[in-house]
Design a protein around this motif. Structure first.
Motif, mmCIF file in Angstrom:
data_model
loop_
_atom_site.group_PDB
_atom_site.id
_atom_site.type_symbol
_atom_site.label_atom_id
_atom_site.label_comp_id
_atom_site.label_asym_id
_atom_site.label_seq_id
_atom_site.Cartn_x
_atom_site.Cartn_y
_atom_site.Cartn_z
ATOM 1 N N ILE A 15 -2.464 3.638 -26.056
ATOM 2 C CA ILE A 15 -3.911 3.444 -26.215
ATOM 3 C C ILE A 15 -4.215 2.877 -27.591
ATOM 4 C CG2 ILE A 15 -6.106 4.681 -26.485
ATOM 5 C CD1 ILE A 15 -5.334 6.309 -24.035
ATOM 6 N N THR A 16 -3.571 3.412 -28.625
ATOM 7 C CA THR A 16 -3.849 2.900 -29.970
ATOM 8 C C THR A 16 -3.418 1.443 -30.101
ATOM 9 O OG1 THR A 16 -1.777 3.794 -30.871
ATOM 10 C CG2 THR A 16 -3.743 5.171 -31.066
ATOM 11 N N LYS A 17 -2.299 1.064 -29.484
ATOM 12 C CA LYS A 17 -1.858 -0.340 -29.521
ATOM 13 C C LYS A 17 -2.881 -1.249 -28.845
ATOM 14 C CE LYS A 17 3.132 0.435 -29.465
ATOM 15 N NZ LYS A 17 4.359 0.269 -28.673
ATOM 16 N N LEU A 18 -3.375 -0.826 -27.692
ATOM 17 C CA LEU A 18 -4.364 -1.612 -26.956
ATOM 18 C C LEU A 18 -5.651 -1.764 -27.769
ATOM 19 C CD1 LEU A 18 -5.274 -2.979 -24.267
ATOM 20 C CD2 LEU A 18 -6.064 -0.707 -23.555
ATOM 21 N N VAL A 19 -6.144 -0.662 -28.295
ATOM 22 C CA VAL A 19 -7.384 -0.701 -29.075
ATOM 23 C C VAL A 19 -7.189 -1.556 -30.328
ATOM 24 C CG1 VAL A 19 -9.037 0.687 -30.400
ATOM 25 C CG2 VAL A 19 -8.253 1.488 -28.160
ATOM 26 N N CYS A 20 -6.052 -1.401 -30.996
ATOM 27 C CA CYS A 20 -5.775 -2.219 -32.190
ATOM 28 C C CYS A 20 -5.776 -3.706 -31.867
ATOM 29 C CB CYS A 20 -4.445 -1.816 -32.810
ATOM 30 S SG CYS A 20 -4.493 -0.283 -33.739
ATOM 31 N N ALA A 21 -5.176 -4.064 -30.747
ATOM 32 C CA ALA A 21 -5.122 -5.476 -30.357
ATOM 33 C C ALA A 21 -6.528 -6.045 -30.174
ATOM 34 C CB ALA A 21 -4.301 -5.644 -29.087
ATOM 35 N N TYR A 22 -7.378 -5.305 -29.483
ATOM 36 C CA TYR A 22 -8.750 -5.778 -29.258
ATOM 37 C C TYR A 22 -9.543 -5.825 -30.558
ATOM 38 C CZ TYR A 22 -8.829 -6.240 -24.198
ATOM 39 O OH TYR A 22 -8.631 -6.679 -22.914
ATOM 40 N N LEU A 23 -9.370 -4.823 -31.408
ATOM 41 C CA LEU A 23 -10.109 -4.806 -32.670
ATOM 42 C C LEU A 23 -9.666 -5.936 -33.594
ATOM 43 C CD1 LEU A 23 -10.255 -0.978 -33.429
ATOM 44 C CD2 LEU A 23 -12.043 -2.429 -32.457
ATOM 45 N N THR A 24 -8.372 -6.169 -33.650
ATOM 46 C CA THR A 24 -7.848 -7.248 -34.489
ATOM 47 C C THR A 24 -8.368 -8.600 -34.016
ATOM 48 O OG1 THR A 24 -5.879 -5.939 -34.988
ATOM 49 C CG2 THR A 24 -5.732 -8.320 -35.363
ATOM 50 N N LYS A 25 -8.399 -8.782 -32.705
ATOM 51 C CA LYS A 25 -8.919 -10.033 -32.136
ATOM 52 C C LYS A 25 -10.376 -10.272 -32.548
ATOM 53 C CE LYS A 25 -9.716 -12.356 -27.744
ATOM 54 N NZ LYS A 25 -9.873 -12.182 -26.321
ATOM 55 N N GLU A 26 -11.117 -9.177 -32.709
ATOM 56 C CA GLU A 26 -12.526 -9.274 -33.097
ATOM 57 C C GLU A 26 -12.712 -9.198 -34.612
ATOM 58 O OE1 GLU A 26 -15.163 -9.893 -31.112
ATOM 59 O OE2 GLU A 26 -13.785 -10.107 -29.405
ATOM 60 N N HIS A 27 -11.613 -9.320 -35.360
ATOM 61 C CA HIS A 27 -11.626 -9.376 -36.827
ATOM 62 C C HIS A 27 -11.977 -8.057 -37.506
ATOM 63 C CE1 HIS A 27 -11.038 -13.625 -36.299
ATOM 64 N NE2 HIS A 27 -12.094 -13.662 -35.513
ATOM 65 N N PHE A 28 -11.736 -6.937 -36.826
ATOM 66 C CA PHE A 28 -11.846 -5.628 -37.458
ATOM 67 C C PHE A 28 -10.478 -5.282 -38.047
ATOM 68 C CE2 PHE A 28 -15.158 -5.284 -34.127
ATOM 69 C CZ PHE A 28 -16.234 -4.945 -34.929
ATOM 70 N N THR A 29 -10.434 -4.296 -38.925
ATOM 71 C CA THR A 29 -9.184 -3.820 -39.499
ATOM 72 C C THR A 29 -8.910 -2.417 -38.963
ATOM 73 O OG1 THR A 29 -9.594 -5.096 -41.506
ATOM 74 C CG2 THR A 29 -7.955 -3.320 -41.649
ATOM 75 N N PRO A 30 -8.014 -2.291 -37.969
ATOM 76 C CA PRO A 30 -7.728 -0.971 -37.419
ATOM 77 C C PRO A 30 -6.749 -0.188 -38.293
ATOM 78 C CG PRO A 30 -6.557 -2.650 -36.176
ATOM 79 C CD PRO A 30 -7.369 -3.360 -37.221
ATOM 80 N N ILE A 31 -6.979 1.109 -38.367
ATOM 81 C CA ILE A 31 -6.112 2.047 -39.073
ATOM 82 C C ILE A 31 -5.824 3.160 -38.071
ATOM 83 C CG2 ILE A 31 -5.924 3.605 -41.054
ATOM 84 C CD1 ILE A 31 -8.385 1.915 -42.190
ATOM 85 N N VAL A 32 -4.573 3.567 -37.932
ATOM 86 C CA VAL A 32 -4.209 4.515 -36.883
ATOM 87 C C VAL A 32 -3.665 5.815 -37.457
ATOM 88 C CG1 VAL A 32 -2.736 4.906 -34.873
ATOM 89 C CG2 VAL A 32 -3.701 2.634 -35.277
ATOM 90 N N ALA A 33 -4.148 6.910 -36.875
ATOM 91 C CA ALA A 33 -3.613 8.251 -37.140
ATOM 92 C C ALA A 33 -3.304 8.888 -35.787
ATOM 93 C CB ALA A 33 -4.626 9.084 -37.904
ATOM 94 N N TYR A 34 -2.195 9.621 -35.724
ATOM 95 C CA TYR A 34 -1.772 10.216 -34.462
ATOM 96 C C TYR A 34 -2.055 11.712 -34.364
ATOM 97 C CZ TYR A 34 0.405 5.738 -33.667
ATOM 98 O OH TYR A 34 0.614 4.391 -33.486
ATOM 99 N N ASN A 35 -2.684 12.281 -35.395
ATOM 100 C CA ASN A 35 -3.104 13.679 -35.332
ATOM 101 C C ASN A 35 -4.265 13.889 -36.305
ATOM 102 O OD1 ASN A 35 -2.051 14.449 -38.020
ATOM 103 N ND2 ASN A 35 -0.037 14.229 -37.082
ATOM 104 N N GLY A 36 -4.857 15.059 -36.241
ATOM 105 C CA GLY A 36 -6.032 15.336 -37.057
ATOM 106 C C GLY A 36 -5.760 15.367 -38.545
ATOM 107 N N LYS A 37 -4.651 15.964 -38.945
ATOM 108 C CA LYS A 37 -4.315 16.058 -40.370
ATOM 109 C C LYS A 37 -4.149 14.661 -40.973
ATOM 110 C CE LYS A 37 -1.016 18.124 -43.561
ATOM 111 N NZ LYS A 37 0.186 18.947 -43.697
ATOM 112 N N GLN A 38 -3.411 13.811 -40.279
ATOM 113 C CA GLN A 38 -3.216 12.435 -40.735
ATOM 114 C C GLN A 38 -4.552 11.683 -40.733
ATOM 115 O OE1 GLN A 38 -0.891 9.952 -38.077
ATOM 116 N NE2 GLN A 38 0.064 8.896 -39.813
ATOM 117 N N GLY A 39 -5.366 11.939 -39.714
ATOM 118 C CA GLY A 39 -6.666 11.289 -39.618
ATOM 119 C C GLY A 39 -7.571 11.615 -40.796
ATOM 120 N N LEU A 40 -7.634 12.898 -41.173
ATOM 121 C CA LEU A 40 -8.465 13.287 -42.320
ATOM 122 C C LEU A 40 -7.956 12.654 -43.610
ATOM 123 C CD1 LEU A 40 -9.486 17.040 -41.914
ATOM 124 C CD2 LEU A 40 -10.963 15.032 -42.010
#
Length: 115
Positions: A15-40
């Motif tokens: 899911i994160t790969k798919l969302v990143c691909a779409y966001l990058t195509k729209e010129h956003f900068t995606p940042i990914v975290a796989y859990n809450g601690k990393q996200g914060l």
């Protein structure tokens, strides 16, 4: 809007790969975290413009994490979850969420909601 940072907190790599691909195509900068601690940690470091947050994370509940996010950021939060019950949506939105989409989802719709 070009280059805005979007933090994706979701433990499902596909899911994160798919969302990143779409966001990058729209010129956003995606940042990914796989859990809450990393996200914060990334939220504090990167100061994203928007957060895409899963409800079910390996180390925390997304609604609880949303409350933590709200203590340090006003970035909009879009929940992305497989939970479809009305009560789950109410809890997430009451915990500081701005929008809620259920999985499976259409990536184009997610990008439209982000915009």
């Amino acid at each position: 809007m070009i280059g805005e940072k979007i933090l994706i907190i979701d433990d499902e790599a596909e899911i994160t790969k798919l969302v990143c691909a779409y966001l990058t195509k729209e010129h956003f900068t995606p940042i990914v975290a796989y859990n809450g601690k990393q996200g914060l940690a990334l939220l504090k470091k990167e100061k994203p413009d928007l957060v895409i947050l899963d409800i079910m994370l390996p180390d925390t509940e997304g609604s609880s994490l949303s409350l933590e996010i709200r203590k340090i950021s006003n970035a909009p939060i879009i929940f992305l979850s497989c939970k479809t019950q009305e009560i789950d949506k109410i809890i997430a939105l009451s915990a500081g969420g701005d929008d809620y989409m259920t999985k499976p989802f259409m990536p184009g719709e997610l990008v439209a909601r982000i915009k």
